[in-house]
Design a protein around this motif. Structure first.
Motif, PDB file in Angstrom:
ATOM      1  N   ASN A 148      -1.582  -1.327  20.411  1.00 30.02           N
ATOM      2  CA  ASN A 148      -2.101  -0.888  19.109  1.00 30.02           C
ATOM      3  C   ASN A 148      -0.981  -0.772  18.081  1.00 30.02           C
ATOM      4  N   GLU A 149       0.157  -0.230  18.489  1.00 26.41           N
ATOM      5  CA  GLU A 149       1.278  -0.109  17.556  1.00 26.41           C
ATOM      6  C   GLU A 149       1.807  -1.478  17.145  1.00 26.41           C
ATOM      7  N   ALA A 150       1.845  -2.409  18.106  1.00 26.17           N
ATOM      8  CA  ALA A 150       2.279  -3.775  17.772  1.00 26.17           C
ATOM      9  C   ALA A 150       1.282  -4.452  16.835  1.00 26.17           C
ATOM     10  N   ALA A 151       0.000  -4.189  17.052  1.00 27.55           N
ATOM     11  CA  ALA A 151      -1.025  -4.776  16.181  1.00 27.55           C
ATOM     12  C   ALA A 151      -0.904  -4.239  14.763  1.00 27.55           C
ATOM     13  N   ILE A 152      -0.614  -2.948  14.635  1.00 28.85           N
ATOM     14  CA  ILE A 152      -0.454  -2.362  13.302  1.00 28.85           C
ATOM     15  C   ILE A 152       0.774  -2.942  12.615  1.00 28.85           C
ATOM     16  N   ALA A 153       1.846  -3.141  13.373  1.00 32.41           N
ATOM     17  CA  ALA A 153       3.073  -3.693  12.784  1.00 32.41           C
ATOM     18  C   ALA A 153       2.878  -5.141  12.338  1.00 32.41           C
ATOM     19  N   GLN A 154       2.056  -5.912  13.060  1.00 30.82           N
ATOM     20  CA  GLN A 154       1.851  -7.321  12.727  1.00 30.82           C
ATOM     21  C   GLN A 154       0.799  -7.542  11.651  1.00 30.82           C
ATOM     22  N   ALA A 155      -0.060  -6.558  11.427  1.00 35.09           N
ATOM     23  CA  ALA A 155      -1.157  -6.726  10.467  1.00 35.09           C
ATOM     24  C   ALA A 155      -0.595  -6.879   9.058  1.00 35.09           C
ATOM     25  N   THR A 156      -1.057  -7.879   8.360  1.00 34.41           N
ATOM     26  CA  THR A 156      -0.621  -8.127   6.986  1.00 34.41           C
ATOM     27  C   THR A 156      -1.621  -7.609   5.960  1.00 34.41           C
TER      28      THR A 156
ATOM     29  N   GLU B 191      -3.943  -4.896   4.343  1.00 37.99           N
ATOM     30  CA  GLU B 191      -3.930  -3.431   4.320  1.00 37.99           C
ATOM     31  C   GLU B 191      -5.233  -2.852   4.854  1.00 37.99           C
ATOM     32  N   GLU B 192      -6.341  -3.513   4.594  1.00 34.24           N
ATOM     33  CA  GLU B 192      -7.621  -3.014   5.122  1.00 34.24           C
ATOM     34  C   GLU B 192      -7.638  -3.094   6.640  1.00 34.24           C
ATOM     35  N   THR B 193      -7.103  -4.174   7.201  1.00 37.39           N
ATOM     36  CA  THR B 193      -7.028  -4.301   8.658  1.00 37.39           C
ATOM     37  C   THR B 193      -6.108  -3.240   9.244  1.00 37.39           C
ATOM     38  N   LYS B 194      -4.983  -3.001   8.586  1.00 33.71           N
ATOM     39  CA  LYS B 194      -4.054  -1.978   9.066  1.00 33.71           C
ATOM     40  C   LYS B 194      -4.697  -0.595   9.041  1.00 33.71           C
ATOM     41  N   GLU B 195      -5.437  -0.295   7.977  1.00 31.39           N
ATOM     42  CA  GLU B 195      -6.124   0.997   7.902  1.00 31.39           C
ATOM     43  C   GLU B 195      -7.179   1.120   9.001  1.00 31.39           C
ATOM     44  N   HIS B 196      -7.885   0.029   9.271  1.00 27.60           N
ATOM     45  CA  HIS B 196      -8.887   0.036  10.335  1.00 27.60           C
ATOM     46  C   HIS B 196      -8.236   0.278  11.698  1.00 27.60           C
ATOM     47  N   LEU B 197      -7.076  -0.346  11.936  1.00 26.91           N
ATOM     48  CA  LEU B 197      -6.385  -0.148  13.211  1.00 26.91           C
ATOM     49  C   LEU B 197      -5.878   1.279  13.353  1.00 26.91           C
ATOM     50  N   TYR B 198      -5.401   1.856  12.261  1.00 25.20           N
ATOM     51  CA  TYR B 198      -4.975   3.264  12.300  1.00 25.20           C
ATOM     52  C   TYR B 198      -6.156   4.170  12.661  1.00 25.20           C
ATOM     53  N   GLU B 199      -7.301   3.940  12.040  1.00 27.00           N
ATOM     54  CA  GLU B 199      -8.472   4.762  12.310  1.00 27.00           C
ATOM     55  C   GLU B 199      -8.937   4.599  13.756  1.00 27.00           C
ATOM     56  N   THR B 200      -8.876   3.365  14.269  1.00 29.73           N
ATOM     57  CA  THR B 200      -9.264   3.122  15.662  1.00 29.73           C
ATOM     58  C   THR B 200      -8.347   3.858  16.622  1.00 29.73           C
ATOM     59  N   LEU B 201      -7.039   3.792  16.363  1.00 28.78           N
ATOM     60  CA  LEU B 201      -6.075   4.480  17.219  1.00 28.78           C
ATOM     61  C   LEU B 201      -6.278   5.994  17.179  1.00 28.78           C
ATOM     62  N   LEU B 202      -6.519   6.541  16.004  1.00 25.95           N
ATOM     63  CA  LEU B 202      -6.736   7.985  15.890  1.00 25.95           C
ATOM     64  C   LEU B 202      -8.017   8.411  16.598  1.00 25.95           C
ATOM     65  N   SER B 203      -9.058   7.603  16.485  1.00 24.81           N
ATOM     66  CA  SER B 203     -10.310   7.921  17.163  1.00 24.81           C
ATOM     67  C   SER B 203     -10.127   7.938  18.687  1.00 24.81           C
ATOM     68  N   GLU B 204      -9.434   6.920  19.217  1.00 23.03           N
ATOM     69  CA  GLU B 204      -9.181   6.889  20.658  1.00 23.03           C
ATOM     70  C   GLU B 204      -8.323   8.082  21.090  1.00 23.03           C
ATOM     71  N   CYS B 205      -7.360   8.436  20.261  1.00 22.20           N
ATOM     72  CA  CYS B 205      -6.479   9.557  20.591  1.00 22.20           C
ATOM     73  C   CYS B 205      -7.247  10.875  20.617  1.00 22.20           C
ATOM     74  N   ARG B 206      -8.134  11.074  19.656  1.00 19.94           N
ATOM     75  CA  ARG B 206      -8.940  12.307  19.646  1.00 19.94           C
ATOM     76  C   ARG B 206      -9.824  12.398  20.883  1.00 19.94           C
ATOM     77  N   ASP B 207     -10.441  11.287  21.265  1.00 19.26           N
ATOM     78  CA  ASP B 207     -11.292  11.298  22.471  1.00 19.26           C
ATOM     79  C   ASP B 207     -10.477  11.613  23.723  1.00 19.26           C
ATOM     80  N   THR B 208      -9.281  11.056  23.803  1.00 17.00           N
ATOM     81  CA  THR B 208      -8.425  11.309  24.969  1.00 17.00           C
ATOM     82  C   THR B 208      -7.986  12.769  25.011  1.00 17.00           C
ATOM     83  N   ILE B 209      -7.631  13.323  23.873  1.00 14.04           N
ATOM     84  CA  ILE B 209      -7.224  14.744  23.817  1.00 14.04           C
ATOM     85  C   ILE B 209      -8.376  15.644  24.232  1.00 14.04           C
TER      86      ILE B 209
END
Length: 610
Positions: A285-293, A295-313
């Motif tokens: 996920n971090e590599a995908a965010i770094a490669q995304a050009t 901004e909307e895709t990058k924001e979507h990846l950030y939201e996806t990562l945060l959602s997965e992190c909240r569920d795991t916590i």
């Protein structure tokens, strides 16, 4: 309705049969895309689009006189090649296929909560494919032009591929999608730019399905292509859900080999499967965010990562509750030390807070770029420095939570890094607060805040000598110092110009505004305010003016005068009043006597007075 008439107007030609010299024609893909974008599919509202298709079918049947019986009885009519004298007959079959397809997609959305609706969705999708086959057979008529035939074949192949895709028949599905893709690519190469763009968009929509089918057939390279499409934002809607499920399934297979994780010099065993899956996908996920050009895709990846992190916590919190209940039952040998599960919870919280910081920093960088751009001429409100202040507030709040995580309170290196990061973001926050004061021309407050930014910068430079690696992921402080120095000189110049402007304005206003016209009639003054509706002509209300008082008179001879007696006049008035009263009494007695016995009785009981 206007869009419908526009689309139907494309079918009209010189003669009355909606045909051309080459034959009957129908822009199938163009009509589908326009109808979908204008009637609900821009927001994935398939129910609205289905209702639109039903109403358009009704209008088409009425305009063609092709009614299925009457209100009392249904009589089925089939469109055959012999009936095919108008392109609207082809449009009629196309709308039937679109209505069935939209109903299938609507049921597929509802099948997430009600799985039984999946069977109904498949039935409607099969019906849409049958309508597509009918359309393709009708287009085989010699009267239909070549482009319409190719588009009908591609449309039928797309619907057939969707049916096979839902049935998980990967080989027939990929064959149908490849046929559809080949036809649209050929059409794109044969027509103008506008139509070529439309056909290429359709090819891009089909590509994720083809790669997904290839992966399920056994092509392992397809997963890399799917990951790349995920980065570029390709494959929306239901395909995106399938792609996320596929990635989760792959990580679950890899999670069996993961046993522990190391953070801040401590190894922690990972027993929960969901945590292992999340930690395995964290680097991707971090590599995908770094490669995304985009901004909307990058924001979507950030939201996806945060959602997965909240569920795991949340899963780890449930485990912590179970662990706390076990501790209540018996003594804990490690009561003075943070448990492995608690330390793992701190690590996941650290990942979440760091992701929040990176996401808000990315948004702040975007706003900074927009702030430096010249403002557009339209009335749309652009970004302001106040918007950045809110983002840096969230970053500082997240960093403050980092310093209180259990297990790292006594880690001096970690706490020093957090303090250094907070100083950097405080400096940036203070800089944009100063910028907001500059906007409202509060020069002294802005200058004080700029000096505070420089103070933070000097403190950062002194502390960064002991923590060399802590500033590599942070914003550049040297660039901030250069911006502050430039802004200070600009601020001083603006303040001096503002003082000169304010010194000139009162003198002009004193000449023009304070004196009314009635007081300067003898002098010539070119005052433009006198021609307005609220011209200053006279003082109103007028001021108070002193006036002379009336003289006072004193009666000094009052005590030395003797007035004549008034006793005779008083007695006369009294005798006159007695005579009037006696006359009233005599009149009452006389009335009683004239009434006889009845009058006397009325007089006794008081009726005579009425």
């Amino acid at each position: 309705m206007a869009a419908d008439k526009k689309n139907e107007g494309k079918l009209a030609t010189v003669d009355g049969n909606h045909s051309t010299d080459e034959g009957l024609g129908l822009e199938i893909l163009q009509i589908i895309k326009d109808s979908q974008q204008q009637h609900g599919l821009r927001h994935d509202d398939y129910q609205r689009y289905r209702r639109y298709c039903a109403s358009r079918l009704r209008r088409l049947r009425k305009s063609l006189g092709f009614k299925m019986g009457n209100r009392h009885k249904f009589t089925e009519k089939k469109i055959t090649v012999d009936v095919l004298s108008d392109s609207r007959y082809l449009l009629l079959v196309l709308m039937e296929a679109e209505r069935s397809w939209s109903y299938a997609m609507e049921l597929k959305q509802e099948a997430i909560a009600e799985p039984r609706k999946r069977y109904h969705s498949l039935a409607r999708l099969r019906k849409a494919a049958k309508h597509g086959e009918r359309l393709e057979k009708l287009c085989e008529c010699p009267r239909v032009d070549a482009r319409t035939k190719l588009e009908a074949q591609a449309y039928t192949a797309y619907l057939t591929g969707m049916v096979e895709f839902e049935l998980q028949q990967w080989t027939p599905a990929v064959e149908a999608f490849n046929k559809c893709k080949t036809i649209y690519e050929k059409l794109a190469s044969a027509f103008t730019e506008d139509l070529a763009v439309l056909y290429h968009q359709r090819v891009e929509e089909i590509s994720p399905n083809i790669r997904y089918c290839a992966y399920n057939i056994g092509d392992q390279n397809a997963i890399n292509e799917l990951m790349q499409m995920r980065l570029t934002g390709g494959g929306g809607g239901f395909m995106a859900e399938k792609l996320e499920a596929l990635i989760t399934q792959m990580r679950a297979k890899q999670a069996a080999t993961m046993s522990e994780v190391e953070w801040r010099g401590r190894s922690v065993p990972v027993k929960v499967e969901k945590v292992r899956i999340f930690l395995l996908g964290l680097a991707d996920n971090e590599a995908a965010i770094a490669q995304a050009t985009n901004e909307e895709t990058k924001e979507h990846l950030y939201e996806t990562l945060l959602s997965e992190c909240r569920d795991t916590i949340q899963v780890v919190r449930e485990e912590l509750k179970a662990e706390a209940k076990q501790r209540e039952r018996g003594p804990d040998p490690h009561s003075g030390k943070v448990s492995n599960l608690q330390f793992l919870h701190s690590y996941l919280t650290y990942i979440k807070l760091c992701t929040v910081v990176k996401r808000n920093e990315n948004m702040a960088n975007m706003l900074q770029v927009k702030l430096k751009e010249p403002q557009a001429a339209d009335n749309k409100r652009g970004p302001r420095p106040q918007d950045l202040i809110r983002l840096y507030d969230i970053i500082l709040q997240s960093l403050a939570e980092l310093s209180t995580l259990p297990g790292v309170e006594k880690d001096n290196t970690f706490q020093g890094e957090v303090v250094l990061k907070m100083l950097v973001y405080k400096a940036y926050r203070c800089f944009f607060i100063a910028q907001s004061y500059v906007v409202v021309k509060k020069w002294s407050e802005a200058l004080v805040l700029y000096e505070r930014v420089l103070k933070y910068a000097r403190e950062i430079q002194s502390k960064s000598k002991t923590l060399n690696n802590s500033l590599k992921d942070l914003p550049d402080v040297q660039e901030l110092i250069a911006d502050v120095n430039a802004e200070k000189y600009s601020l001083q110049a603006s303040a001096i110009l503002d003082i000169d402007d304010t010194a000139e304005v009162p003198s002009q206003q004193q000449v023009k505004d304070n004196k009314p016209l009635s007081e300067c009639l003898e002098t010539f003054n070119l005052n433009h305010t006198l021609v307005r509706k609220q011209a200053n002509l006279v003082h109103f209300p007028p001021d108070f003016e002193p006036i002379p008082c009336t003289p006072l008179f004193f009666d000094l001879a009052l005590k030395h005068l003797a007035f004549p007696p008034l006793n005779n006049k008083v007695m006369k008035q009294k005798d006159k009043a007695d005579k009037i009263e006696q006359k009233r009494k005599d009149d009452k007695v006389e009335q009683k006597c004239q009434g006889g016995l009845t009058g006397y009785i009325k007089g006794i009981f008081g009726f005579g007075n009425t």
